[in-house]
Design a protein around this motif. Structure first.
Motif, mmCIF file in Angstrom:
data_model
loop_
_atom_site.group_PDB
_atom_site.id
_atom_site.type_symbol
_atom_site.label_atom_id
_atom_site.label_comp_id
_atom_site.label_asym_id
_atom_site.label_seq_id
_atom_site.Cartn_x
_atom_site.Cartn_y
_atom_site.Cartn_z
ATOM 1 N N UNK A 85 0.821 -1.210 0.000
ATOM 2 C CA UNK A 85 0.000 0.000 0.000
ATOM 3 C C UNK A 85 0.856 1.261 0.000
ATOM 4 N N UNK A 86 2.002 1.239 0.688
ATOM 5 C CA UNK A 86 2.864 2.414 0.727
ATOM 6 C C UNK A 86 3.369 2.751 -0.682
ATOM 7 N N UNK A 87 3.803 1.737 -1.419
ATOM 8 C CA UNK A 87 4.280 1.956 -2.791
ATOM 9 C C UNK A 87 3.142 2.451 -3.685
ATOM 10 N N UNK A 88 1.972 1.849 -3.553
ATOM 11 C CA UNK A 88 0.835 2.218 -4.395
ATOM 12 C C UNK A 88 0.327 3.622 -4.054
ATOM 13 N N UNK A 89 0.236 3.938 -2.780
ATOM 14 C CA UNK A 89 -0.216 5.272 -2.362
ATOM 15 C C UNK A 89 0.752 6.343 -2.842
ATOM 16 N N UNK A 90 2.037 6.029 -2.811
ATOM 17 C CA UNK A 90 3.046 6.968 -3.286
ATOM 18 C C UNK A 90 2.805 7.303 -4.759
#
Length: 174
Positions: A85-90
Motif C-alpha cells: 500500500x505504501x508503494x501504491x499510495x506513493x
C-alpha cells in the motif's frame, strides 16, 4: 469515477497501477499547464491476504490450536500489505489522485469481485502474471475469474516483456 486496482506482491500489479494512472487517470491540465485534480476520481487499492490454514493438535480430550503461529503469520501478512500500500499510495499521491486502501482476507479472486461490486466501481484493473495455459488451468487466474464474474468493465494490464521475464526469474529462484 471510481476505479479499483488489485494489488499483490508482484511487480506486475504495481505496473498495472502505474499504467492506468499515466494512461487513463491523469489529472486534467489546463491551457496554462496547471494541473487540476479530478475531484470525482477515487482509486481503491485492494490487496487480499490468503488465510493461513490452522492445524489442530489433539492432546487428550482437549484440542489446541497454534494461535501464536497464526497471529505471527497475520502480522507478517499485514506488514507485507502495508509495504504494498505504501508503494501504491506513493504512486497515487505523486499523480494527485485520491486513493483508499482496502486490505481483505480470503480467496483473492472472490474477494476482489465482491469488493468491486460493494463499492460499485466503474472499472476494475488487475495485472496479468502471464501464466501459461497449463498453469492457468491448474492454479486459476485472478484476472480471468474477475473478467467473468465482476459486474463492471475489467482492464487486464500485461507487464512489458522485460518485467515479465524478471518476475519469472525471481519465481524460479524461490
Amino acid at each position: 469515477m471510481k476505479v479499483m486496482v488489485g494489488l499483490d506482491e508482484s511487480n506486475g500489479s504495481l505496473y498495472a497501477l502505474e499504467w492506468v494512472v499515466s494512461n487513463i487517470l491523469k489529472p486534467k491540465q489546463d491551457t496554462d499547464h496547471t494541473l487540476h485534480q479530478n475531484q470525482d476520481l477515487l482509486v481503491y487499492l485492494v490487496h487480499v491476504n490468503i488465510p493461513f490454514q490452522t492445524y489442530v493438535y489433539p492432546a487428550g480430550p482437549v484440542v489446541y490450536t497454534t494461535s501464536s503461529v497464526l497471529e505471527s503469520v497475520r502480522q507478517a501478512q499485514d506488514q507485507i500489505s502495508a509495504g504494498i500500500f505504501a508503494r501504491a499510495m506513493d504512486t497515487c499521491h505523486k499523480n494527485e489522485i485520491k486513493a483508499e486502501a482496502i486490505n481483505l482476507r480470503g480467496d483473492p479472486k472472490e474477494e476482489i469481485c465482491q469488493a468491486a461490486d460493494q463499492k460499485q466501481v466503474d472499472l476494475l484493473v488487475v495485472g496479468s502474471r502471464g501464466l501459461g495455459m497449463l498453469k492457468r488451468a491448474f492454479l486459476g487466474s485472478v484476472s480471468d475469474y474477475c473478467a467473468h464474474h465482476v459486474k463492471c468493465p475489467v482492464l487486464i494490464v500485461k507487464p512489458p516483456k522485460e518485467l515479465a521475464d524478471k518476475q519469472e526469474l525471481v519465481q524460479r529462484k524461490a
